[in-house]
Design a protein around this motif. Sequence first.
Motif, mmCIF file in Angstrom:
data_model
loop_
_atom_site.group_PDB
_atom_site.id
_atom_site.type_symbol
_atom_site.label_atom_id
_atom_site.label_comp_id
_atom_site.label_asym_id
_atom_site.label_seq_id
_atom_site.Cartn_x
_atom_site.Cartn_y
_atom_site.Cartn_z
ATOM 1 N N GLY A 1 -3.255 -1.870 -1.542
ATOM 2 C CA GLY A 1 -2.924 -1.884 -2.978
ATOM 3 C C GLY A 1 -3.223 -0.554 -3.634
ATOM 4 O O GLY A 1 -4.134 0.178 -3.238
ATOM 5 N N SER A 2 -2.431 -0.277 -4.641
ATOM 6 C CA SER A 2 -2.610 0.980 -5.378
ATOM 7 C C SER A 2 -3.409 0.793 -6.653
ATOM 8 O O SER A 2 -3.747 1.773 -7.326
ATOM 9 N N GLY A 3 -3.742 -0.435 -7.008
ATOM 10 C CA GLY A 3 -4.519 -0.687 -8.211
ATOM 11 C C GLY A 3 -5.242 -2.013 -8.095
ATOM 12 O O GLY A 3 -4.839 -2.904 -7.325
ATOM 13 N N ASP A 4 -6.335 -2.154 -8.846
ATOM 14 C CA ASP A 4 -7.095 -3.398 -8.806
ATOM 15 C C ASP A 4 -6.289 -4.514 -9.458
ATOM 16 O O ASP A 4 -5.726 -4.364 -10.548
ATOM 17 N N SER A 5 -6.281 -5.635 -8.754
ATOM 18 C CA SER A 5 -5.618 -6.826 -9.286
ATOM 19 C C SER A 5 -6.211 -8.034 -8.593
ATOM 20 O O SER A 5 -6.842 -7.931 -7.538
ATOM 21 N N LEU A 6 -5.986 -9.202 -9.201
ATOM 22 C CA LEU A 6 -6.512 -10.430 -8.638
ATOM 23 C C LEU A 6 -5.884 -10.717 -7.274
ATOM 24 O O LEU A 6 -6.556 -11.180 -6.357
ATOM 25 N N VAL A 7 -4.612 -10.384 -7.139
ATOM 26 C CA VAL A 7 -3.925 -10.625 -5.877
ATOM 27 C C VAL A 7 -4.533 -9.773 -4.758
ATOM 28 O O VAL A 7 -4.797 -10.256 -3.644
ATOM 29 N N GLU A 8 -4.748 -8.494 -5.037
ATOM 30 C CA GLU A 8 -5.320 -7.614 -4.023
ATOM 31 C C GLU A 8 -6.742 -8.027 -3.670
ATOM 32 O O GLU A 8 -7.145 -7.980 -2.500
ATOM 33 N N THR A 9 -7.487 -8.450 -4.689
ATOM 34 C CA THR A 9 -8.862 -8.887 -4.424
ATOM 35 C C THR A 9 -8.884 -10.114 -3.523
ATOM 36 O O THR A 9 -9.665 -10.194 -2.563
ATOM 37 N N ARG A 10 -8.039 -11.082 -3.835
ATOM 38 C CA ARG A 10 -7.984 -12.283 -3.002
ATOM 39 C C ARG A 10 -7.540 -11.956 -1.576
ATOM 40 O O ARG A 10 -8.055 -12.529 -0.610
ATOM 41 N N MET A 11 -6.586 -11.037 -1.435
ATOM 42 C CA MET A 11 -6.106 -10.679 -0.103
ATOM 43 C C MET A 11 -7.195 -9.988 0.716
ATOM 44 O O MET A 11 -7.389 -10.280 1.908
ATOM 45 N N ALA A 12 -7.922 -9.078 0.090
ATOM 46 C CA ALA A 12 -8.995 -8.387 0.804
ATOM 47 C C ALA A 12 -10.064 -9.369 1.254
ATOM 48 O O ALA A 12 -10.549 -9.312 2.401
#
Length: 218
Positions: free
Chosen positions: A140-151
Amino acid sequence: MKSRTRAFNGLICALALASCSAPPKPPVVDPASKRPANVPAIVELQICRNDLHDARLLAAKSDRLAQANAEILAQLSQRQQSLAAAQEAAAHQREPRNRVFTVLFAFGSADVAIPSPDAQALVEAARLAALVLLRGRTDGSGDSLVETRMARARAVAVRDYLVAAGVAPQRIRTTYQPTGDHAADNESAAGRAVNRRVEVELYPALPLPLGPSQARRP
Protein backbone atom coordinates in the motif's frame (compact mmCIF):
# COMPACT_ATOMS: atom_id res chain seq x y z
CA MET A 1 152.41 -80.12 12.97
CA LYS A 2 149.60 -82.42 11.99
CA SER A 3 149.13 -83.41 15.59
CA ARG A 4 148.62 -79.78 16.63
CA THR A 5 145.98 -79.23 13.95
CA ARG A 6 144.12 -82.29 15.02
CA ALA A 7 144.21 -81.16 18.61
CA PHE A 8 142.87 -77.70 17.68
CA ASN A 9 140.06 -79.20 15.64
CA GLY A 10 139.22 -81.55 18.45
CA LEU A 11 139.03 -78.61 20.85
CA ILE A 12 136.68 -76.78 18.55
CA CYS A 13 134.45 -79.82 18.22
CA ALA A 14 134.40 -80.23 21.97
CA LEU A 15 133.39 -76.64 22.45
CA ALA A 16 130.65 -76.99 19.82
CA LEU A 17 129.32 -80.13 21.46
CA ALA A 18 129.38 -78.42 24.84
CA SER A 19 127.45 -75.44 23.53
CA CYS A 20 124.80 -77.66 21.91
CA SER A 21 124.24 -79.74 25.01
CA ALA A 22 123.90 -76.70 27.34
CA PRO A 23 120.27 -75.48 27.96
CA PRO A 24 119.25 -72.12 26.44
CA LYS A 25 119.35 -69.11 28.64
CA PRO A 26 115.97 -67.54 29.60
CA PRO A 27 115.09 -64.24 27.88
CA VAL A 28 116.05 -61.17 29.69
CA VAL A 29 113.13 -58.80 30.44
CA ASP A 30 113.76 -55.11 30.68
CA PRO A 31 112.21 -53.91 33.93
CA ALA A 32 111.38 -50.61 32.27
CA SER A 33 109.02 -52.37 29.81
CA LYS A 34 106.97 -54.12 32.51
CA ARG A 35 103.30 -52.97 32.91
CA PRO A 36 102.38 -52.76 36.55
CA ALA A 37 98.76 -53.95 36.01
CA ASN A 38 98.14 -54.55 39.70
CA VAL A 39 99.35 -51.19 40.87
CA PRO A 40 96.42 -49.41 42.66
CA ALA A 41 96.87 -46.21 40.66
CA ILE A 42 96.67 -48.09 37.38
CA VAL A 43 93.55 -49.96 38.50
CA GLU A 44 91.91 -46.72 39.55
CA LEU A 45 92.81 -45.14 36.22
CA GLN A 46 91.23 -48.02 34.33
CA ILE A 47 88.10 -47.74 36.44
CA CYS A 48 87.94 -44.03 35.69
CA ARG A 49 88.32 -44.73 31.99
CA ASN A 50 85.49 -47.26 32.11
CA ASP A 51 83.28 -44.87 34.05
CA LEU A 52 84.02 -42.11 31.58
CA HIS A 53 83.13 -44.39 28.68
CA ASP A 54 79.87 -45.39 30.36
CA ALA A 55 79.06 -41.75 31.08
CA ARG A 56 79.60 -40.83 27.45
CA LEU A 57 77.28 -43.63 26.36
CA LEU A 58 74.63 -42.48 28.82
CA ALA A 59 75.02 -38.87 27.67
CA ALA A 60 74.58 -39.89 24.04
CA LYS A 61 71.53 -41.94 24.97
CA SER A 62 70.15 -39.02 26.97
CA ASP A 63 70.65 -36.70 24.01
CA ARG A 64 68.76 -39.09 21.76
CA LEU A 65 65.96 -39.40 24.30
CA ALA A 66 65.81 -35.63 24.74
CA GLN A 67 65.60 -35.12 20.98
CA ALA A 68 62.90 -37.77 20.69
CA ASN A 69 60.95 -36.18 23.56
CA ALA A 70 61.27 -32.77 21.94
CA GLU A 71 59.90 -34.12 18.67
CA ILE A 72 57.01 -35.82 20.49
CA LEU A 73 56.20 -32.63 22.38
CA ALA A 74 56.26 -30.63 19.14
CA GLN A 75 53.90 -33.13 17.50
CA LEU A 76 51.56 -33.04 20.50
CA SER A 77 51.58 -29.25 20.51
CA GLN A 78 50.77 -29.13 16.81
CA ARG A 79 48.00 -31.67 17.29
CA GLN A 80 46.54 -29.67 20.18
CA GLN A 81 46.57 -26.53 18.07
CA SER A 82 44.84 -28.36 15.23
CA LEU A 83 42.22 -29.76 17.60
CA ALA A 84 41.65 -26.34 19.15
CA ALA A 85 41.21 -24.78 15.72
CA ALA A 86 38.82 -27.57 14.68
CA GLN A 87 36.81 -27.19 17.88
CA GLU A 88 36.63 -23.43 17.44
CA ALA A 89 35.47 -23.84 13.83
CA ALA A 90 32.89 -26.41 14.90
CA ALA A 91 31.68 -24.12 17.68
CA HIS A 92 31.23 -21.29 15.18
CA GLN A 93 29.32 -23.60 12.89
CA ARG A 94 27.09 -24.76 15.74
CA GLU A 95 26.66 -21.27 17.10
CA PRO A 96 23.01 -20.33 16.56
CA ARG A 97 22.33 -17.25 14.46
CA ASN A 98 19.33 -15.10 13.85
CA ARG A 99 17.62 -15.94 10.58
CA VAL A 100 15.03 -14.20 8.46
CA PHE A 101 12.63 -15.85 6.02
CA THR A 102 10.32 -13.95 3.70
CA VAL A 103 6.88 -15.23 2.72
CA LEU A 104 5.43 -13.50 -0.35
CA PHE A 105 1.74 -13.03 -1.13
CA ALA A 106 -0.36 -12.41 -4.21
CA PHE A 107 -2.13 -9.08 -4.64
CA GLY A 108 -5.03 -8.70 -2.22
CA SER A 109 -4.43 -12.20 -0.74
CA ALA A 110 -3.50 -13.59 2.66
CA ASP A 111 -3.17 -17.20 1.50
CA VAL A 112 0.15 -18.81 2.44
CA ALA A 113 1.82 -20.54 -0.51
CA ILE A 114 5.43 -21.46 0.18
CA PRO A 115 7.47 -23.69 -2.17
CA SER A 116 8.17 -27.09 -0.64
CA PRO A 117 11.97 -26.76 -0.07
CA ASP A 118 11.56 -23.29 1.45
CA ALA A 119 8.63 -24.44 3.56
CA GLN A 120 10.57 -27.33 5.03
CA ALA A 121 13.57 -25.13 5.89
CA LEU A 122 11.30 -22.51 7.46
CA VAL A 123 9.40 -25.00 9.59
CA GLU A 124 12.53 -26.79 10.82
CA ALA A 125 14.22 -23.53 11.76
CA ALA A 126 11.07 -22.18 13.44
CA ARG A 127 10.71 -25.32 15.57
CA LEU A 128 14.19 -24.77 16.97
CA ALA A 129 13.88 -21.03 17.52
CA ALA A 130 13.23 -19.61 20.96
CA LEU A 131 11.33 -16.68 19.46
CA VAL A 132 9.51 -16.36 16.14
CA LEU A 133 8.61 -12.78 15.21
CA LEU A 134 6.23 -12.21 12.29
CA ARG A 135 5.99 -8.82 10.55
CA GLY A 136 3.10 -8.44 8.12
CA ARG A 137 3.54 -5.98 5.21
CA THR A 138 1.60 -4.74 2.19
CA ASP A 139 2.37 -2.79 -0.96
CA GLY A 140 0.00 0.00 0.00
CA SER A 141 0.99 3.55 -0.68
CA GLY A 142 -0.97 5.05 2.21
CA ASP A 143 -2.44 4.09 5.56
CA SER A 144 -5.94 2.72 5.37
CA LEU A 145 -8.14 0.26 7.18
CA VAL A 146 -7.94 -2.14 4.26
CA GLU A 147 -4.14 -2.16 4.23
CA THR A 148 -4.01 -2.55 7.99
CA ARG A 149 -6.34 -5.53 7.94
CA MET A 150 -4.38 -7.12 5.08
CA ALA A 151 -1.04 -6.73 6.86
CA ARG A 152 -2.45 -8.25 10.04
CA ALA A 153 -4.23 -11.05 8.16
CA ARG A 154 -1.00 -12.07 6.45
CA ALA A 155 0.90 -12.21 9.76
CA VAL A 156 -1.88 -14.29 11.33
CA ALA A 157 -1.95 -16.62 8.32
CA VAL A 158 1.75 -17.36 8.64
CA ARG A 159 1.30 -17.86 12.37
CA ASP A 160 -1.46 -20.40 11.82
CA TYR A 161 0.69 -22.12 9.18
CA LEU A 162 3.62 -22.52 11.58
CA VAL A 163 1.44 -23.70 14.46
CA ALA A 164 -0.13 -26.32 12.20
CA ALA A 165 3.40 -27.43 11.26
CA GLY A 166 4.30 -28.03 14.92
CA VAL A 167 5.78 -24.71 16.07
CA ALA A 168 4.82 -23.87 19.66
CA PRO A 169 2.34 -20.96 19.55
CA GLN A 170 3.65 -19.39 22.78
CA ARG A 171 6.96 -18.71 21.02
CA ILE A 172 5.36 -16.77 18.16
CA ARG A 173 4.83 -13.02 18.18
CA THR A 174 3.02 -11.11 15.44
CA THR A 175 3.20 -7.51 14.36
CA TYR A 176 2.25 -5.67 11.18
CA GLN A 177 2.83 -2.42 9.34
CA PRO A 178 0.63 -1.70 6.34
CA THR A 179 2.79 0.91 4.60
CA GLY A 180 6.12 2.66 4.74
CA ASP A 181 8.42 -0.34 5.19
CA HIS A 182 8.93 -1.39 1.60
CA ALA A 183 11.74 -3.78 0.71
CA ALA A 184 11.76 -2.84 -2.98
CA ASP A 185 10.68 -0.05 -5.32
CA ASN A 186 6.93 0.19 -4.81
CA GLU A 187 6.50 2.03 -8.10
CA SER A 188 7.12 -1.12 -10.14
CA ALA A 189 5.07 -4.29 -10.31
CA ALA A 190 8.11 -6.43 -9.41
CA GLY A 191 8.83 -4.21 -6.43
CA ARG A 192 5.26 -4.36 -5.19
CA ALA A 193 5.34 -8.17 -5.44
CA VAL A 194 8.30 -8.16 -3.04
CA ASN A 195 6.63 -5.70 -0.70
CA ARG A 196 3.57 -7.95 -0.20
CA ARG A 197 5.24 -10.12 2.40
CA VAL A 198 5.58 -11.41 5.93
CA GLU A 199 9.06 -11.36 7.40
CA VAL A 200 9.68 -14.34 9.69
CA GLU A 201 12.47 -13.48 12.11
CA LEU A 202 13.88 -16.45 14.04
CA TYR A 203 15.88 -15.91 17.23
CA PRO A 204 17.80 -18.81 18.86
CA ALA A 205 17.55 -17.14 22.28
CA LEU A 206 15.09 -14.81 23.90
CA PRO A 207 16.19 -11.17 24.01
CA LEU A 208 17.44 -10.03 27.39
CA PRO A 209 15.58 -7.06 28.88
CA LEU A 210 17.62 -3.90 29.33
CA GLY A 211 18.18 -2.53 32.80
CA PRO A 212 17.28 1.07 33.67
CA SER A 213 20.88 2.25 33.27
CA GLN A 214 21.22 0.54 29.88
CA ALA A 215 17.91 1.90 28.67
CA ARG A 216 19.05 5.48 29.36
CA ARG A 217 22.20 5.16 27.28
CA PRO A 218 22.08 7.15 23.99
